[in-house]
Write a protein that holds these residues in place. Structure first.
Motif, PDB file in Angstrom:
ATOM      1  N   VAL A  15       1.874  -1.230  -0.069  1.00 19.73           N
ATOM      2  CA  VAL A  15       0.033  -0.171  -0.063  1.00 19.73           C
ATOM      3  C   VAL A  15       0.844   1.448   0.046  1.00 19.73           C
ATOM      4  CG1 VAL A  15      -1.988   1.031   1.569  1.00 19.73           C
ATOM      5  CG2 VAL A  15      -1.871  -0.822   1.734  1.00 19.73           C
ATOM      6  N   LEU A  16       0.666   1.985  -0.776  1.00 21.31           N
ATOM      7  CA  LEU A  16       1.635   3.539  -0.994  1.00 21.31           C
ATOM      8  C   LEU A  16       0.933   4.343  -0.870  1.00 21.31           C
ATOM      9  CD1 LEU A  16       4.662   4.586  -3.097  1.00 21.31           C
ATOM     10  CD2 LEU A  16       2.172   5.471  -3.449  1.00 21.31           C
ATOM     11  N   THR A  17       1.201   5.311  -0.487  1.00 21.52           N
ATOM     12  CA  THR A  17       0.463   6.846  -0.171  1.00 21.52           C
ATOM     13  C   THR A  17       1.036   7.633   0.110  1.00 21.52           C
ATOM     14  OG1 THR A  17      -0.891   7.705   1.077  1.00 21.52           O
ATOM     15  CG2 THR A  17       0.145   6.365   2.241  1.00 21.52           C
ATOM     16  N   ASP A  18       1.507   9.140   0.067  1.00 20.15           N
ATOM     17  CA  ASP A  18       1.649  10.480   0.570  1.00 20.15           C
ATOM     18  C   ASP A  18       1.180  11.145   0.879  1.00 20.15           C
ATOM     19  OD1 ASP A  18      -0.096  11.608  -1.354  1.00 20.15           O
ATOM     20  OD2 ASP A  18       1.102  13.220  -2.812  1.00 20.15           O
ATOM     21  N   GLY A  19      -0.020  10.347   1.611  1.00 23.14           N
ATOM     22  CA  GLY A  19      -0.243  11.553   2.812  1.00 23.14           C
ATOM     23  C   GLY A  19      -1.042  10.625   3.599  1.00 23.14           C
ATOM     24  N   GLN A  20      -1.828  11.467   4.143  1.00 21.47           N
ATOM     25  CA  GLN A  20      -2.357  11.271   5.627  1.00 21.47           C
ATOM     26  C   GLN A  20      -3.981  10.372   4.863  1.00 21.47           C
ATOM     27  OE1 GLN A  20      -2.849  13.478   8.823  1.00 21.47           O
ATOM     28  NE2 GLN A  20      -1.031  13.759   8.825  1.00 21.47           N
ATOM     29  N   GLY A  21      -4.455   9.807   5.852  1.00 27.98           N
ATOM     30  CA  GLY A  21      -5.872   8.889   5.160  1.00 27.98           C
ATOM     31  C   GLY A  21      -7.503  10.453   5.195  1.00 27.98           C
ATOM     32  N   THR A  22      -8.201   9.990   4.586  1.00 26.52           N
ATOM     33  CA  THR A  22      -9.297  10.922   4.230  1.00 26.52           C
ATOM     34  C   THR A  22     -10.872   9.256   4.693  1.00 26.52           C
ATOM     35  OG1 THR A  22      -9.372  11.367   2.280  1.00 26.52           O
ATOM     36  CG2 THR A  22      -8.496  12.896   3.317  1.00 26.52           C
ATOM     37  N   ASP A  23     -11.001   8.268   4.804  1.00 25.17           N
ATOM     38  CA  ASP A  23     -11.892   8.113   4.741  1.00 25.17           C
ATOM     39  C   ASP A  23     -12.719   8.160   6.239  1.00 25.17           C
ATOM     40  OD1 ASP A  23     -11.313   5.174   4.163  1.00 25.17           O
ATOM     41  OD2 ASP A  23      -9.142   5.320   5.024  1.00 25.17           O
ATOM     42  N   GLU A  24     -14.200   8.173   5.562  1.00 30.28           N
ATOM     43  CA  GLU A  24     -15.539   8.993   6.821  1.00 30.28           C
ATOM     44  C   GLU A  24     -14.856   8.649   8.035  1.00 30.28           C
ATOM     45  OE1 GLU A  24     -19.001   8.036   5.098  1.00 30.28           O
ATOM     46  OE2 GLU A  24     -18.729   8.691   3.605  1.00 30.28           O
ATOM     47  N   ASP A  25     -14.243   7.173   8.403  1.00 32.26           N
ATOM     48  CA  ASP A  25     -14.578   7.121   9.781  1.00 32.26           C
ATOM     49  C   ASP A  25     -12.501   6.851  10.087  1.00 32.26           C
ATOM     50  OD1 ASP A  25     -13.904   5.801  12.170  1.00 32.26           O
ATOM     51  OD2 ASP A  25     -14.901   3.367  10.975  1.00 32.26           O
ATOM     52  N   PRO A  26     -12.670   7.444  10.796  1.00 33.68           N
ATOM     53  CA  PRO A  26     -10.514   7.575  11.098  1.00 33.68           C
ATOM     54  C   PRO A  26      -9.735   5.962  11.231  1.00 33.68           C
ATOM     55  CG  PRO A  26     -12.692   8.880  12.029  1.00 33.68           C
ATOM     56  CD  PRO A  26     -12.826   7.906  11.548  1.00 33.68           C
ATOM     57  N   GLY A  27     -10.987   5.356  11.900  1.00 37.07           N
ATOM     58  CA  GLY A  27     -10.414   3.779  11.750  1.00 37.07           C
ATOM     59  C   GLY A  27     -10.867   3.254  11.262  1.00 37.07           C
ATOM     60  N   ALA A  28     -11.169   3.390   9.769  1.00 40.12           N
ATOM     61  CA  ALA A  28     -11.391   2.693   9.022  1.00 40.12           C
ATOM     62  C   ALA A  28     -10.717   1.721   8.211  1.00 40.12           C
ATOM     63  CB  ALA A  28     -11.888   3.087   7.502  1.00 40.12           C
ATOM     64  N   ALA A  29      -9.042   2.701   8.449  1.00 37.79           N
ATOM     65  CA  ALA A  29      -7.740   1.809   8.092  1.00 37.79           C
ATOM     66  C   ALA A  29      -7.099   0.663   8.429  1.00 37.79           C
ATOM     67  CB  ALA A  29      -6.777   2.693   7.092  1.00 37.79           C
ATOM     68  N   GLN A  30      -7.385   1.791   9.521  1.00 42.33           N
ATOM     69  CA  GLN A  30      -7.126  -0.147  11.262  1.00 42.33           C
ATOM     70  C   GLN A  30      -7.845  -1.140  10.856  1.00 42.33           C
ATOM     71  OE1 GLN A  30      -3.787   0.945  12.546  1.00 42.33           O
ATOM     72  NE2 GLN A  30      -3.867  -1.537  12.543  1.00 42.33           N
ATOM     73  N   ALA A  31      -8.749  -1.066  10.799  1.00 42.40           N
ATOM     74  CA  ALA A  31     -10.275  -1.464  10.607  1.00 42.40           C
ATOM     75  C   ALA A  31      -9.515  -2.698   9.990  1.00 42.40           C
ATOM     76  CB  ALA A  31     -11.053  -1.360  11.421  1.00 42.40           C
ATOM     77  N   ALA A  32      -9.725  -2.507   8.736  1.00 36.43           N
ATOM     78  CA  ALA A  32      -9.199  -2.972   7.425  1.00 36.43           C
ATOM     79  C   ALA A  32      -7.305  -3.749   7.602  1.00 36.43           C
ATOM     80  CB  ALA A  32      -9.340  -2.326   6.397  1.00 36.43           C
ATOM     81  N   ALA A  33      -6.757  -2.908   8.019  1.00 38.73           N
ATOM     82  CA  ALA A  33      -5.845  -3.734   7.825  1.00 38.73           C
ATOM     83  C   ALA A  33      -5.678  -5.338   8.661  1.00 38.73           C
ATOM     84  CB  ALA A  33      -4.302  -2.932   8.278  1.00 38.73           C
ATOM     85  N   ASP A  34      -5.740  -4.282   9.628  1.00 39.89           N
ATOM     86  CA  ASP A  34      -5.862  -5.550  11.002  1.00 39.89           C
ATOM     87  C   ASP A  34      -6.838  -7.158  10.510  1.00 39.89           C
ATOM     88  OD1 ASP A  34      -4.779  -4.284  12.847  1.00 39.89           O
ATOM     89  OD2 ASP A  34      -6.506  -3.358  13.733  1.00 39.89           O
ATOM     90  N   ALA A  35      -8.317  -6.563   9.408  1.00 39.16           N
ATOM     91  CA  ALA A  35      -8.918  -7.643   8.629  1.00 39.16           C
ATOM     92  C   ALA A  35      -8.401  -8.272   7.988  1.00 39.16           C
ATOM     93  CB  ALA A  35     -10.188  -7.084   8.814  1.00 39.16           C
ATOM     94  N   ALA A  36      -6.735  -7.950   6.609  1.00 37.15           N
ATOM     95  CA  ALA A  36      -6.158  -8.646   6.189  1.00 37.15           C
ATOM     96  C   ALA A  36      -5.284  -9.317   6.699  1.00 37.15           C
ATOM     97  CB  ALA A  36      -5.808  -7.748   5.573  1.00 37.15           C
ATOM     98  N   LYS A  37      -4.529  -9.026   7.982  1.00 40.11           N
ATOM     99  CA  LYS A  37      -3.586  -9.780   8.935  1.00 40.11           C
ATOM    100  C   LYS A  37      -4.554 -10.098   9.654  1.00 40.11           C
ATOM    101  CE  LYS A  37      -2.224  -5.333   9.916  1.00 40.11           C
ATOM    102  NZ  LYS A  37      -1.058  -3.909  11.082  1.00 40.11           N
TER     103      LYS A  37
END
Length: 203
Positions: free
Chosen positions: A120-142
């Protein structure tokens, strides 16, 4: 009890997803490339060069406020190259969580016994509607056995967040420029066949 494990890379195969930030900030220039997005595309090609496509498969996903599966998992290099050459559509927003979830969905169709990973490549901070969405998705994948690599491009990345999303501190990278980004992608691809997550106790 004695446990012996040896990895023969020629007997391993992988299903991989390259997740590329295509937000408007990726238009900014970076050393060694016309823009950050150009650097990301070049690095993706370097990554694909390291694979044994046919035995390995790759998918491409781009994201901004929308997430687009450019190419689902395939061993067809021509299809992957055509997508990378197609000028990835840019837009506002950086929905990292939605992008990770889309990558995990692609890896849900991975072949039994394959090494499953996303970069996963990014140059900035996430803008998901739910601030915890990225961590939740990554934890589920792992939790599902997917290895998550994160790569920050440039000086505006949220390194703390990227480290938390990755499968470990050694799975998170920061690239200041295009040359370093390509080197990181080459290193990740080289490590994948015998990634420690594929073995007992992660050794």
């Amino acid at each position: 009890l004695m446990l012996r494990e040896r990895c023969d890379p020629t007997l391993r195969f992988a299903d991989l997803v390259l997740v590329i930030d295509s937000s408007s900030s990726m238009s900014q220039p970076t050393a060694g490339a016309a823009s950050k997005l150009d650097a990301a595309v070049a690095a993706a090609r370097v990554f694909l060069d390291q694979l044994s496509l046919g035995r390995d498969r790759a998918a491409l996903i781009s994201f901004n406020s929308a997430v687009t599966v450019l190419v689902p998992l395939t061993g067809d290099r021509a299809e992957l190259d055509a997508a990378l050459a197609g000028n990835l559509a840019q837009g506002t927003g950086t929905r990292i969580g939605a992008a990770i979830a889309a990558a995990a969905e692609q890896l849900g169709t991975a072949r039994p016994g394959s090494q499953r990973a996303m970069v996963v490549l990014t140059d900035g901070q996430g803008t998901d509607e739910d601030p915890g969405a990225a961590q939740a998705a990554a934890d589920a994948a792992k939790s599902a056995g997917v290895t998550v690599y994160t790569v920050g491009l440039g000086e505006d990345v949220d390194l703390v967040a990227l480290r938390a999303l990755a499968s470990g501190a050694d799975h998170c990278f920061v690239a200041p420029d295009a040359a370093e980004l390509a080197a990181i992608y080459r290193a990740i691809a080289g490590a994948l066949p015998c990634a420690k997550e594929a073995f007992w106790a992660g050794r």
